[in-house]
Enzyme design. Structure first.
Site, mmCIF file in Angstrom:
data_model
loop_
_atom_site.group_PDB
_atom_site.id
_atom_site.type_symbol
_atom_site.label_atom_id
_atom_site.label_comp_id
_atom_site.label_asym_id
_atom_site.label_seq_id
_atom_site.Cartn_x
_atom_site.Cartn_y
_atom_site.Cartn_z
ATOM 1 C CG ASN A 1 -0.303 -0.151 2.518
ATOM 2 O OD1 ASN A 1 0.802 -0.671 2.638
ATOM 3 N ND2 ASN A 1 -0.968 0.325 3.550
ATOM 4 C CD GLU B 1 2.123 -0.386 10.460
ATOM 5 O OE1 GLU B 1 0.876 -0.531 10.470
ATOM 6 O OE2 GLU B 1 2.739 0.114 9.524
ATOM 7 C CB CYS C 1 -2.082 -0.009 8.521
ATOM 8 S SG CYS C 1 -0.601 1.036 8.551
#
Length: 483
Positions: free
Chosen positions: A152, A251, A285
């Site tokens: 992303n 993460e 995220c």
């Protein structure tokens, strides 16, 4: 040597992968095939790890100024090659031009922060309970780090692990996401080679998770696995790493909430929510996943927010004015379509959007959402904004915490000290008062709680993660023992 976006980068050489499988690189907006890469197999992976291990001792012993100079050169290379990086981010990850440029700027800040690591790797001298003894605590690199890059924010998030790991004296093997094998992987081989990093210090293997994914984690050489991606995959990596007593920095996903309290500046909150929800189509995220608004300002917020959403330019990410571009792949597009339909079925109101064209999912607003709806419980990873009406500050906090995730968040109120009090009650690794949730500063602790991950990136926290300590006790003279 010219950039070769269809080869593996191992020990300073561009090689064809040895697997009989290939990875097709597809532009998510046009559907055009932009490359085919012969995958790496476990032999390629082993070569990469062996090269990293061989290079690590000399790299760790390189004096700080010379290690830092490599990163100084890398900054110049980043500037010289910015056009090619933007081009790959746009055509491979569906980044808009605005997002791609911002991503490169963030990566640059990571490099600048990491440049300080060679001279910040400090130890300590501590006293001893034993007469004539001194305790030295040395900080040193972990060794070889395995890094799995996401799709992303592929360039920034891969750099966030690579630069600090190498600056601290480690070497690395990078495996990019299959959706972005170049911008999360092979570009780094090209850039670091051009910056003069020694062979083996950074290696890049492009391969299918089904073929080398587990082996990447379980291989005997890497001491730390750094992963950015979904909670489901991160949990599997943590399980494999734990089995082999490897450390991880993970993460993972988020279900981030913005709390708009009754005394909030509504227009400022709307501005922030637009950015925090729709940057990179919400495929972040840290993106806002739930917008929780006090009933006293709910109608004003919804009306203004919908108007702003209507004005968002969508479509071809190569056009400089476009804000919302394509979803990364058809599977994610189907997920978003089903999520919106399910929300309406459960009682939510579809105010705007809900459909897609050419892999571009329309900016979508759902109102009358409750915390029990699936759309409020799961990470959407797309341009869909569920808005929840609450009657009190206490209810807003309760809903914000009613999630297994805890990555980022936001609180809007004119009383910034009350905002801080509310923020500290949210079970999350990061939260911002009178700002949106998508923030990443290279010198500040970045990471999540609960199902959103383990460990922290950034500043002294990143330095701690990519190094280890050794206690060396030194006795002067004869020590008396009880037997």
């Amino acid at each position: 040597m010219p950039f070769q976006p269809n080869k593996q980068y191992i020990n300073g050489e561009w090689k064809t992968g040895q697997s009989d499988k290939t990875i097709k690189n597809v532009n998510p907006y046009t559907g055009e095939e932009i490359g085919v890469i012969q995958s790496a197999n476990e032999d390629d992976l082993d070569q990469a790890y062996q090269a990293a291990k061989k290079a690590q001792v000399e790299w760790a012993n390189t004096v700080p100024s010379k290690r830092r100079n490599r990163f100084h050169k890398l900054l110049h290379v980043l500037k010289d090659e910015k056009e090619i990086i933007v081009d790959w981010l746009v055509k491979e990850s569906g980044s808009t031009v605005t997002k791609a440029n911002a991503e490169i700027d963030s990566a640059r800040l990571v490099i600048e922060e990491s440049m300080s690591y060679p001279t910040r790797t400090n130890g300590q001298i501590l006293p001893s309970e034993n007469p004539g003894k001194e305790n030295y605590v040395y900080r040193k690199p972990k060794g070889v780090v395995g890094i799995i890059g996401p799709w992303n924010f592929p360039f920034h998030l891969a750099m966030r692990s690579i630069a600090p790991a190498l600056a601290a004296g480690n070497t690395a093997v990078l495996k990019p996401a299959s959706d972005t094998p170049v911008s999360a992987g092979l570009l780094f081989g090209f850039l670091f080679e051009k910056a003069g990093f020694p062979a083996g210090v950074l290696n890049v293997v492009v391969g299918r998770g089904s073929e080398i994914g587990d082996a990447f984690v379980e291989h005997s050489i890497p001491k730390l696995i750094s992963f950015t991606g979904s909670t489901e995959v991160g949990s599997h990596i943590a399980e494999l790493a734990g089995k082999h007593l490897k450390e991880t920095t993970l993460e993972l996903g988020g279900n981030n909430a913005m709390l708009v309290l009754e005394d909030a500046d509504v227009e400022s909150a709307v501005d922030a929510a637009i950015f925090g929800k729709f940057l990179h189509q919400g495929q972040i995220c840290m993106a806002l996943n739930r917008i929780i608004v006090h009933e006293k300002v709910y109608d004003r917020f919804v009306s203004s927010f919908i108007q702003r959403v209507k004005e968002l330019p969508t479509g071809d990410p190569t056009k400089k004015d476009v804000i919302v571009g394509p979803i990364i792949n058809e599977g994610q597009l189907e997920h978003l379509t089903k999520a919106v339909k399910q929300a309406v079925k459960e009682g939510a109101t579809l105010e705007i959007g809900g459909s897609s064209d050419n892999n571009v999912f329309e900016p979508t607003v759902l109102t009358n959402v409750t915390q029990n709806m699936e759309v409020a419980k799961t990470e959407l990873f797309g341009p869909v904004a569920p808005i929840i009406n609450v009657q009190s500050e206490e209810e807003a906090i309760q809903i914000a915490n009613a999630s297994p995730y805890g990555l980022s968040g936001s609180v809007f109120t004119k009383d910034r000290f009350k905002g801080m009090e509310v923020a500290r009650q949210i079970e999350t690794g990061m939260i911002h008062v009178n700002d949106q949730s998508v923030n990443d500063e290279a010198h500040v602790a970045f990471g999540g709680e609960k199902a959103s991950g383990l460990g922290r990136f950034g500043g002294e926290w990143g330095l701690d993660k990519f190094t280890t300590v050794q206690w060396v006790g030194v006795q002067s003279g004869r020590r008396d023992f009880p037997f």
